[in-house]
Structures are given as C-alpha cells and as structure tokens.
Scaffold this motif. Structure first.
Motif, mmCIF file in Angstrom:
data_model
loop_
_atom_site.group_PDB
_atom_site.id
_atom_site.type_symbol
_atom_site.label_atom_id
_atom_site.label_comp_id
_atom_site.label_asym_id
_atom_site.label_seq_id
_atom_site.Cartn_x
_atom_site.Cartn_y
_atom_site.Cartn_z
ATOM 1 N N ALA A 1 12.319 -68.425 90.746
ATOM 2 C CA ALA A 1 12.166 -69.437 91.816
ATOM 3 C C ALA A 1 12.826 -69.018 93.122
ATOM 4 C CB ALA A 1 12.738 -70.780 91.360
ATOM 5 N N GLY B 1 12.489 -65.965 94.405
ATOM 6 C CA GLY B 1 11.731 -64.838 94.959
ATOM 7 C C GLY B 1 10.636 -65.300 95.915
ATOM 8 N N ASN B 2 9.934 -64.333 96.475
ATOM 9 C CA ASN B 2 8.851 -64.626 97.423
ATOM 10 C C ASN B 2 7.787 -65.528 96.816
ATOM 11 O OD1 ASN B 2 9.419 -63.264 99.901
ATOM 12 N ND2 ASN B 2 9.242 -61.339 98.770
ATOM 13 N N VAL B 3 7.349 -65.165 95.624
ATOM 14 C CA VAL B 3 6.277 -65.932 94.979
ATOM 15 C C VAL B 3 6.826 -67.243 94.409
ATOM 16 C CG1 VAL B 3 4.628 -65.923 93.056
ATOM 17 C CG2 VAL B 3 4.894 -63.878 94.480
ATOM 18 N N GLY B 4 7.925 -67.131 93.656
ATOM 19 C CA GLY B 4 8.467 -68.319 92.982
ATOM 20 C C GLY B 4 8.875 -69.415 93.954
ATOM 21 N N ARG C 1 18.476 -66.281 88.092
ATOM 22 C CA ARG C 1 19.737 -65.565 87.832
ATOM 23 C C ARG C 1 20.727 -65.742 88.974
ATOM 24 N NH1 ARG C 1 18.287 -59.140 88.588
ATOM 25 N NH2 ARG C 1 17.427 -59.342 90.683
ATOM 26 N N SER C 2 20.250 -66.199 90.136
ATOM 27 C CA SER C 2 21.124 -66.377 91.307
ATOM 28 C C SER C 2 20.992 -67.804 91.830
ATOM 29 C CB SER C 2 20.727 -65.403 92.415
ATOM 30 O OG SER C 2 20.505 -64.109 91.925
ATOM 31 N N LYS D 1 21.261 -68.984 95.499
ATOM 32 C CA LYS D 1 20.192 -68.754 96.484
ATOM 33 C C LYS D 1 19.285 -69.978 96.657
ATOM 34 C CE LYS D 1 19.517 -63.747 95.915
ATOM 35 N NZ LYS D 1 18.512 -62.754 95.500
ATOM 36 N N LEU E 1 19.134 -64.729 82.654
ATOM 37 C CA LEU E 1 18.307 -63.540 82.882
ATOM 38 C C LEU E 1 16.994 -63.700 82.145
ATOM 39 C CD1 LEU E 1 20.982 -60.718 82.424
ATOM 40 C CD2 LEU E 1 20.014 -61.607 84.578
ATOM 41 N N VAL E 2 15.942 -63.117 82.719
ATOM 42 C CA VAL E 2 14.628 -63.211 82.068
ATOM 43 C C VAL E 2 14.535 -62.202 80.910
ATOM 44 C CG1 VAL E 2 12.140 -62.902 82.513
ATOM 45 C CG2 VAL E 2 13.509 -64.261 84.045
ATOM 46 N N ALA F 1 7.263 -65.666 87.530
ATOM 47 C CA ALA F 1 7.178 -64.921 88.795
ATOM 48 C C ALA F 1 8.464 -64.129 89.018
ATOM 49 C CB ALA F 1 6.928 -65.882 89.949
ATOM 50 N N GLY G 1 10.937 -60.731 88.758
ATOM 51 C CA GLY G 1 10.789 -59.274 88.796
ATOM 52 C C GLY G 1 9.808 -58.855 89.868
ATOM 53 N N ALA H 1 6.868 -55.609 90.321
ATOM 54 C CA ALA H 1 6.272 -54.375 89.786
ATOM 55 C C ALA H 1 6.445 -53.227 90.773
ATOM 56 C CB ALA H 1 4.790 -54.611 89.505
ATOM 57 N N GLU I 1 12.611 -52.547 83.199
ATOM 58 C CA GLU I 1 12.926 -53.970 83.083
ATOM 59 C C GLU I 1 11.711 -54.867 83.309
ATOM 60 O OE1 GLU I 1 16.758 -56.619 84.232
ATOM 61 O OE2 GLU I 1 15.455 -56.127 85.904
ATOM 62 N N MET J 1 2.502 -63.551 86.455
ATOM 63 C CA MET J 1 2.115 -62.669 87.552
ATOM 64 C C MET J 1 1.679 -61.310 87.029
ATOM 65 S SD MET J 1 2.306 -64.464 90.272
ATOM 66 C CE MET J 1 1.935 -63.162 91.463
ATOM 67 N N GLN K 1 -2.151 -57.885 97.589
ATOM 68 C CA GLN K 1 -1.002 -58.121 98.471
ATOM 69 C C GLN K 1 -0.930 -59.597 98.882
ATOM 70 O OE1 GLN K 1 -0.854 -55.631 101.953
ATOM 71 N NE2 GLN K 1 0.810 -56.822 102.792
HETATM 72 N N1 NAP Z 1 4.640 -60.193 96.655
HETATM 73 C C1 NAP Z 1 3.455 -59.624 96.471
HETATM 74 O O1 NAP Z 1 2.733 -59.226 97.431
HETATM 75 C C2 NAP Z 1 2.932 -59.464 95.059
HETATM 76 C C3 NAP Z 1 1.631 -58.994 94.884
HETATM 77 C C4 NAP Z 1 1.138 -58.852 93.609
HETATM 78 C C5 NAP Z 1 1.925 -59.199 92.538
HETATM 79 N N2 NAP Z 1 3.202 -59.639 92.721
HETATM 80 C C6 NAP Z 1 4.022 -59.946 91.552
HETATM 81 O O2 NAP Z 1 4.599 -61.260 91.680
HETATM 82 C C7 NAP Z 1 5.842 -61.294 91.001
HETATM 83 C C8 NAP Z 1 6.921 -61.801 91.936
HETATM 84 O O3 NAP Z 1 6.959 -60.984 93.098
HETATM 85 P P1 NAP Z 1 7.872 -61.361 94.356
HETATM 86 O O4 NAP Z 1 7.244 -60.705 95.531
HETATM 87 O O5 NAP Z 1 8.125 -62.827 94.361
HETATM 88 O O6 NAP Z 1 9.223 -60.580 93.983
HETATM 89 P P2 NAP Z 1 10.688 -60.889 94.540
HETATM 90 O O7 NAP Z 1 10.633 -61.569 95.860
HETATM 91 O O8 NAP Z 1 11.454 -59.617 94.407
HETATM 92 O O9 NAP Z 1 11.273 -61.958 93.502
HETATM 93 C C9 NAP Z 1 11.634 -61.571 92.215
HETATM 94 C C10 NAP Z 1 12.316 -62.740 91.541
HETATM 95 O O10 NAP Z 1 12.657 -62.336 90.216
HETATM 96 C C11 NAP Z 1 14.019 -62.627 89.984
HETATM 97 N N3 NAP Z 1 14.525 -61.675 88.992
HETATM 98 C C12 NAP Z 1 14.456 -60.326 89.038
HETATM 99 N N4 NAP Z 1 14.991 -59.800 87.928
HETATM 100 C C13 NAP Z 1 15.408 -60.852 87.177
HETATM 101 C C14 NAP Z 1 16.041 -60.967 85.913
HETATM 102 N N5 NAP Z 1 16.349 -59.899 85.177
HETATM 103 N N6 NAP Z 1 16.314 -62.201 85.444
HETATM 104 C C15 NAP Z 1 16.010 -63.320 86.174
HETATM 105 N N7 NAP Z 1 15.387 -63.272 87.355
HETATM 106 C C16 NAP Z 1 15.110 -62.050 87.849
HETATM 107 C C17 NAP Z 1 14.678 -62.495 91.347
HETATM 108 O O11 NAP Z 1 15.908 -63.166 91.336
HETATM 109 P P3 NAP Z 1 17.063 -62.889 92.441
HETATM 110 O O12 NAP Z 1 16.751 -63.790 93.600
HETATM 111 O O13 NAP Z 1 18.296 -63.235 91.717
HETATM 112 O O14 NAP Z 1 16.987 -61.433 92.813
HETATM 113 C C18 NAP Z 1 13.626 -63.180 92.208
HETATM 114 O O15 NAP Z 1 13.719 -64.585 92.093
HETATM 115 C C19 NAP Z 1 6.064 -59.877 90.462
HETATM 116 O O16 NAP Z 1 5.557 -59.799 89.155
HETATM 117 C C20 NAP Z 1 5.230 -59.026 91.396
HETATM 118 O O17 NAP Z 1 4.918 -57.771 90.859
HETATM 119 C C21 NAP Z 1 3.723 -59.798 93.961
#
Ligand code: NAP
Length: 260
Positions: free
Chosen positions: A8, A10-13, A32-33, A36, A52-53, A74, A76, A78, A88, A117, A168
C-alpha cells in the motif's frame, strides 16, 4: 469485499487504495513501512498490519484475523532485465499464493479472490500463435514467467485469481489522492483477457519476423495511467467470485479520445 492490500505504500498500492475505497471495499493494508502511510490513508483503512510479504504465517494470519475475502498483491517491483539478486520478487509471489491457499483451506470457505500484479509480456502474442506469449519475443521482466506458471497450477476452489499484466504505468497525479479524483475511472480503459485488448495480428503473415513486428508496432500503445486500470480492478472486485476475469491474465489499454 474485505481486501488485504499488499504494498500500500508503493506506486501501485497507494493508488489502488483510493480506488478500492471509492468502490465500497473495506481495506486492510499489509505494509513493511507503516510510517510511510499518510494520515489520510490511515483514516480510510480498516486496519494496518506490519509485516513482510515473505512471511507466510503473518500473511495467513492477516487474512484470517481480518476475515478478508480478497487480496490485492502490489508489493515488490519486478526487474526489467533479470532477477533480483535475492530472488525476492518470486519468493513474495509464491508466499502470497501459498498464504491465500492455506488461509482458504483453514477457513473452509469459498475461494479467496485475488488480483496480483504481473507484466505485459505475460499476455498471449495473438490468436494466430495461441501458445506463445509476448514475452517469448520481448524477454523483459522475466520474473513474471515463474509467477504465471505458479498461479496457473492453483486449484479454483482455493484462489480465484486474476493477473494484472501491466505495461508501463504512469501516475496521473503525482501523489495518490484520497478520495480518488474524478478523472481516474475504469471508463477510460478497455480491458482484455488473454491477448492485449484491441491487439491486431496484421503483420503476423511476415515470415520469421512477423511476431516481432506486431509487438514493436503495438506494444508502446499499452502504457496506461496507474489510476484508471486500478479503478477497473476495484470495480471488478465488486463482482466477487462472479467476475469474468477469474483465472485470466488481463491487459489494459487507454480508450481513444473521441474527436470533438
Ligand atoms: N509501476 C509500473 O509501471 C509497473 C508496471 C508493470 C507492473 N508493475 C508491478 O506492480 C507491482 C508494484 O509496483 P510499484 O511500481 O508499485 O513498486 P514500488 O513503488 O516499488 O512499490 C513496492 C511496494 O512493495 C513493498 N515491498 C517491497 N518489498 C516488500 C516486502 N518484502 N514486504 C512487504 N512489502 C514490500 C514496498 O514497501 P516499502 O514502501 O516499505 O518499500 C512498496 O509498498 C510490482 O509487481 C511491479 O512489478 C509495475
């Protein structure tokens, strides 16, 4: 539905949260944070679980303790060209799926609904070559492949899954806003299961390089906003286990604007 939202912060969450609230869901954030989370996010959440997930018992407990009937994964990010050093990303996906399956078996209720995702390369190339994925020709974000194989092995009675095969995602709004802004809507996108929506096979006839030409000429058109497909998913979750997208890989495309 009562939704456990993973990632929640992250960008998507963070953009999934206002969409889920708009569509009347009760949301528990698993993060995990927790520091934030902004006050306005906390204000709409029915609960916050810190964890942690990669922690299966904690995830399972969160699902059962909050009586969640859906999970949005949502967490991690990729890697574009290879695997994270710790692996991970795949571990998280496998842990989420296992936690859902175990929670369902322990609760003995209906399948738990899950949107997870994934990435655009996991969509089918086209109807002419139905056994091929776009990722066979565009080997980006390879970690999604292992997750796809894993989810397709699951029993329907345990997990009613859908994969968001996102290209994207560019936020419309720099910060995730609560409530969801009016310009963020499922009405702005078309969704398609299997192949990307509105995908054309027009160049498939070209010997050898036809699939590459098809992908090169079209893939760029599948970048979307973050918020519009998330509104679609939140709306789809209202359908519960009646959703037509259960067991499907789902792609999105922005609707073309009508000329005025
Ligand atoms: N953004 C895009 O353009 C895009 C496009 C296609 C697919 N996706 C997919 O969408 C998903 C989310 O992407 P995003 O852009 O939102 O990534 P992001 O902004 O990096 O957010 C990742 C989230 O995962 C959390 N996280 C990471 N490791 C964790 C762990 N071990 N335990 C608990 N929480 C953890 C982070 O928490 P913290 O805040 O604590 O770091 C953050 O809330 C991914 O699967 C990505 O591959 C994204």
């Amino acid at each position: 539905m009562k939704v456990l939202l993973l990632g929640a912060t992250g960008n998507v969450g963070s953009r999934a949260l206002p969409a889920l609230i708009k569509h009347g869901h009760t949301v528990i954030a698993y993060v995990r944070s927790p520091a934030k989370l902004a006050p306005e996010q906390r204000a709409v959440l029915a609960g916050v679980v810190t964890g942690l997930v990669t922690d299966k018992p904690a995830l399972k407990t969160a699902i059962l303790a909050h009586n969640c009937d859906a999970v949005f994964h949502a967490a991690g990010l990729a890697q574009m060209w290879g695997r994270s050093q710790t692996g991970e990303y795949n571990t998280m996906f496998a842990t989420v799926v296992a936690a859902i399956v175990e929670a369902r078996k322990e609760r003995r209720g209906p399948a738990i609904r899950a949107w997870l995702m994934s990435g655009f390369p996991m969509l089918d190339l086209n109807s002419a070559i139905p056994t091929r994925l776009i990722g066979d020709y565009m080997p980006m974000f390879p970690e999604h492949r292992q997750n796809l194989a894993l989810i397709q092995e699951q029993e329907e009675e345990d997990i009613a899954w859908s994969l968001f095969c996102a290209s994207q995602l560019t936020p419309k709004h720099k910060e995730a806003r609560i409530p969801a802004p009016d310009d963020c809507s499922a009405a702005n996108v078309v969704a398609g299961a299997g192949s990307p929506p509105e995908w054309r096979d027009t160049l498939a006839w070209v010997p050898l390089i036809g699939p590459y030409l098809n992908i090169l000429s079209q893939a760029g058109g599948y970048a979307t906003s973050s918020e519009d497909p998330l509104d679609f998913i939140a709306a789809d979750l209202e359908e519960g286990r009646q959703s037509e997208f259960i067991g499907k890989k789902v792609g999105f495309k922005l609707k073309r604007k009508k000329a005025t």
